[in-house]
Enzyme design. Structure first.
Site, PDB file in Angstrom:
ATOM      1  N   CYS A 228      -3.233  10.929   1.721  1.00  0.00           N
ATOM      2  CA  CYS A 228      -2.623   9.677   1.263  1.00  0.00           C
ATOM      3  C   CYS A 228      -1.240   9.931   0.677  1.00  0.00           C
ATOM      4  CB  CYS A 228      -3.535   9.031   0.236  1.00  0.00           C
ATOM      5  SG  CYS A 228      -5.236   8.926   0.798  1.00  0.00           S
TER       6      CYS A 228
ATOM      7  N   LYS B 142       0.829  -1.214   0.000  1.00  0.00           N
ATOM      8  CA  LYS B 142       0.000   0.000   0.000  1.00  0.00           C
ATOM      9  C   LYS B 142       0.861   1.261   0.000  1.00  0.00           C
ATOM     10  CE  LYS B 142      -2.885   3.189   0.517  1.00  0.00           C
ATOM     11  NZ  LYS B 142      -4.147   3.459   1.059  1.00  0.00           N
TER      12      LYS B 142
HETATM   13  N1  SAJ Z   1      -1.977  14.878  -8.560  1.00  0.00           N
HETATM   14  C1  SAJ Z   1      -1.290  15.699  -9.434  1.00  0.00           C
HETATM   15  N2  SAJ Z   1      -1.041  15.246 -10.694  1.00  0.00           N
HETATM   16  C2  SAJ Z   1      -1.462  14.029 -11.126  1.00  0.00           C
HETATM   17  C3  SAJ Z   1      -2.166  13.193 -10.225  1.00  0.00           C
HETATM   18  C4  SAJ Z   1      -2.404  13.641  -8.951  1.00  0.00           C
HETATM   19  O1  SAJ Z   1      -0.897  16.825  -9.085  1.00  0.00           O
HETATM   20  O2  SAJ Z   1      -1.228  13.713 -12.299  1.00  0.00           O
HETATM   21  C5  SAJ Z   1      -2.262  15.340  -7.186  1.00  0.00           C
HETATM   22  C6  SAJ Z   1      -3.749  15.589  -6.943  1.00  0.00           C
HETATM   23  O3  SAJ Z   1      -4.150  16.835  -7.420  1.00  0.00           O
HETATM   24  C7  SAJ Z   1      -3.826  15.480  -5.435  1.00  0.00           C
HETATM   25  C8  SAJ Z   1      -2.773  14.413  -5.134  1.00  0.00           C
HETATM   26  O4  SAJ Z   1      -1.927  14.328  -6.255  1.00  0.00           O
HETATM   27  O5  SAJ Z   1      -3.462  16.690  -4.794  1.00  0.00           O
HETATM   28  C9  SAJ Z   1      -3.363  13.039  -4.823  1.00  0.00           C
HETATM   29  O6  SAJ Z   1      -4.429  12.744  -5.713  1.00  0.00           O
HETATM   30  P1  SAJ Z   1      -4.627  11.310  -6.399  1.00  0.00           P
HETATM   31  O7  SAJ Z   1      -5.841  11.383  -7.231  1.00  0.00           O
HETATM   32  O8  SAJ Z   1      -3.386  10.885  -7.071  1.00  0.00           O
HETATM   33  O9  SAJ Z   1      -4.785  10.299  -5.175  1.00  0.00           O
HETATM   34  P2  SAJ Z   1      -5.655  10.282  -3.807  1.00  0.00           P
HETATM   35  O10 SAJ Z   1      -4.774  10.816  -2.714  1.00  0.00           O
HETATM   36  O11 SAJ Z   1      -6.990  10.875  -3.976  1.00  0.00           O
HETATM   37  O12 SAJ Z   1      -5.816   8.696  -3.645  1.00  0.00           O
HETATM   38  C10 SAJ Z   1      -4.668   7.869  -3.590  1.00  0.00           C
HETATM   39  C11 SAJ Z   1      -4.857   6.696  -4.564  1.00  0.00           C
HETATM   40  N3  SAJ Z   1      -3.597   6.002  -4.731  1.00  0.00           N
HETATM   41  C12 SAJ Z   1      -3.115   5.709  -5.940  1.00  0.00           C
HETATM   42  O13 SAJ Z   1      -3.650   6.033  -6.967  1.00  0.00           O
HETATM   43  C13 SAJ Z   1      -1.835   4.932  -5.961  1.00  0.00           C
HETATM   44  C14 SAJ Z   1      -5.960   5.760  -4.047  1.00  0.00           C
HETATM   45  O14 SAJ Z   1      -6.051   4.607  -4.862  1.00  0.00           O
HETATM   46  C15 SAJ Z   1      -5.670   5.355  -2.589  1.00  0.00           C
HETATM   47  O15 SAJ Z   1      -6.679   4.513  -2.070  1.00  0.00           O
HETATM   48  C16 SAJ Z   1      -5.614   6.622  -1.765  1.00  0.00           C
HETATM   49  O16 SAJ Z   1      -4.522   7.412  -2.253  1.00  0.00           O
HETATM   50  C17 SAJ Z   1      -5.401   6.259  -0.307  1.00  0.00           C
HETATM   51  O17 SAJ Z   1      -6.376   6.305   0.455  1.00  0.00           O
HETATM   52  O18 SAJ Z   1      -4.287   5.880   0.072  1.00  0.00           O
END
Ligand code: SAJ
Length: 413
Positions: A265, A211
């Site tokens: 996360c 994870k």
């Molecule tokens: N972000 C960017 N650029 C991107 C992708 C994301 O700047 O291309 C930023 C987002 O704006 C945000 C942050 O990253 O601020 C996190 O967003 P996210 O959509 O990547 O992820 P979370 O935090 O909403 O959810 C993640 C997920 N993990 C993965 O995709 C590996 C989710 O599957 C997990 O269950 C969750 O963390 C968790 O609870 O751990």
């Protein structure tokens, strides 16, 4: 096999999981230390926004399959989904897991299953088994016996994407780690009640690391995109063009830069790896720092631009940590607006379609107005897009003409 399940922690993971179990014929008791959350759930309502969750909870409560309370009750399985926040020293605060262990220990009996879903540092689930064992010396637990223990303990980290929780809880593959032989197999039987994804069995500590690795992987990849964006700014190259064209390569898939990484996360979990192996987790630490520094970079660029105006009006679009949600936890957008307010850069207009009022930290500055997107864009000299909410897509390019525009999410390209 399982007729009653006790879900400890009715947050963004516990509540959807409780609803999924209840919708599949299990009697679920949801437990939360917050009496307000308990009352809301018992009234068939939800304390936060998550698509399709409200319908699932109200349906399960109406059917009599889900009810909430503040203390655990006897059940066949216990699912712990409590917070594991980051402390100031960047280690995990396991006090909520420890408190959950203490609260379920009293009602455990031989044959029960305890699953930790909270994202946790390597070794936490084995520790959970020890904590339970200390409370219940009359029962055997998997950390201490080579035989099949009376209480089985496993880790099954939640991996759903906020905003898609109700879909992903069902469809995602599950990684299930047992503390000893037989624990993961038993946990698989529970997930098979509602999950259609594959259940992949391993040991508890590997599951914890899986994870953390997933979120660290994503964090490192966002850091790469963010660093590329800063480099391209210096070289006056459009980073969006670079990424789009590079991604046409069959083995390249660069993520999107933004104003930083937020949420509970990606901004947190990689530190659990760093604190477990500080000498060796160099790239993971650096990625965290790159992403954390991003907000300060955006602030400095906005301040530099605002200085061109005598009495600048700055519109900041979005406060949430990512698109189309109401979650402001660890939000870089919120940090950026707070910093601009503290620096008194100019008149600050904020748009966040997913909240009804400004968070306290901003409201108390007295320097920020919450307005709608049309008013913000109309009045602003500087428009800063911080979150790629769908609601901002429709801003007309003509309305932006003559204004300084920072599109940190590349939404308006
Ligand atoms: N972000 C960017 N650029 C991107 C992708 C994301 O700047 O291309 C930023 C987002 O704006 C945000 C942050 O990253 O601020 C996190 O967003 P996210 O959509 O990547 O992820 P979370 O935090 O909403 O959810 C993640 C997920 N993990 C993965 O995709 C590996 C989710 O599957 C997990 O269950 C969750 O963390 C968790 O609870 O751990």
């Amino acid at each position: 096999m399982f007729s009653t399940v006790c879900v400890v922690g009715l947050g963004r993971i516990g509540l959807p999981t409780a609803a999924a179990l209840a919708s599949n014929g299990i009697d679920v008791v949801g437990v939360d230390v917050d009496p307000a959350a308990v009352d809301l759930v018992n009234a068939g309502r939800v304390p936060f926004v998550e698509p399709d969750l409200a319908e699932a909870v109200s349906g399960a409560v109406a059917m009599g399959r889900l009810r909430a309370t503040t203390t655990p009750e006897a059940a066949d399985a216990f699912l712990i989904a409590v917070p594991t926040p980051l402390q100031k020293d960047r280690t995990a605060d396991l006090s909520y897991v420890r408190a959950a262990a203490a609260s379920v220990a009293g009602v455990l009996k031989a044959g029960d299953l305890v699953i930790l879903e909270s994202t946790s540092p390597p070794g936490t689930t084995v520790e959970l088994s020890r904590w339970l064992g200390k409370h219940r010396p009359d029962l055997s637990f998997p950390h201490e016996t080579a035989d099949v223990p009376e209480v089985r303990v496993a880790h099954c980290p939640e991996r759903v994407l906020p905003g898609r929780a109700m879909i992903e809880i069902v469809t995602n593959d599950r990684v299930i780690g047992g503390v000893a032989e037989g624990c993961a197999q038993r946990a698989r039987e529970l997930y098979e009640v509602f999950a259609t994804g594959e259940c992949l069995l391993t040991d508890a500590t590997t599951a914890e690391m899986v994870k953390l690795s997933e979120n660290a992987f994503r964090d490192v990849n966002v850091a790469f995109a963010n660093e590329l964006s800063t480099v391209c700014d210096q070289l006056c190259i459009d980073v969006g063009d670079v990424i789009d064209l590079a991604n046409r390569h069959p083995r390249v898939d660069i993520l999107r830069p933004g104003p930083g990484v937020g949420g509970h996360c990606l901004a947190v979990d990689p530190w659990f790896i760093v604190s477990a192996a500080p000498q060796h987790a160099r790239l993971i630490r650096l990625a965290r720092e790159v992403n954390d520094d991003r907000a300060a970079y955006v602030v400095s660029e906005v301040v530099r631009t605002a200085e061109r105006f005598k009495e600048p009006v700055i519109a900041c679009l979005g406060l949430a940590f990512k698109a189309n949600i109401d979650d402001l936890r660890e939000s870089p957008a919120l940090n950026i607006v707070t910093e601009l307010a503290e620096r008194q850069v100019g008149r600050l207009l904020v748009v966040e379609p997913h909240v009804r009022e400004l968070p306290q930290s901003l409201a108390r500055t007295g320097r920020v107005e919450l307005v709608d997107v049309a008013a913000a864009v109309r009045e602003a000299d500087v428009v800063v897009l911080l979150v790629d909410h769908d609601a901002f897509r429709s801003v007309r390019r003509t309305a932006l003409r003559g204004k300084a525009v920072f599109d940190t999410r590349d939404l308006w390209r």
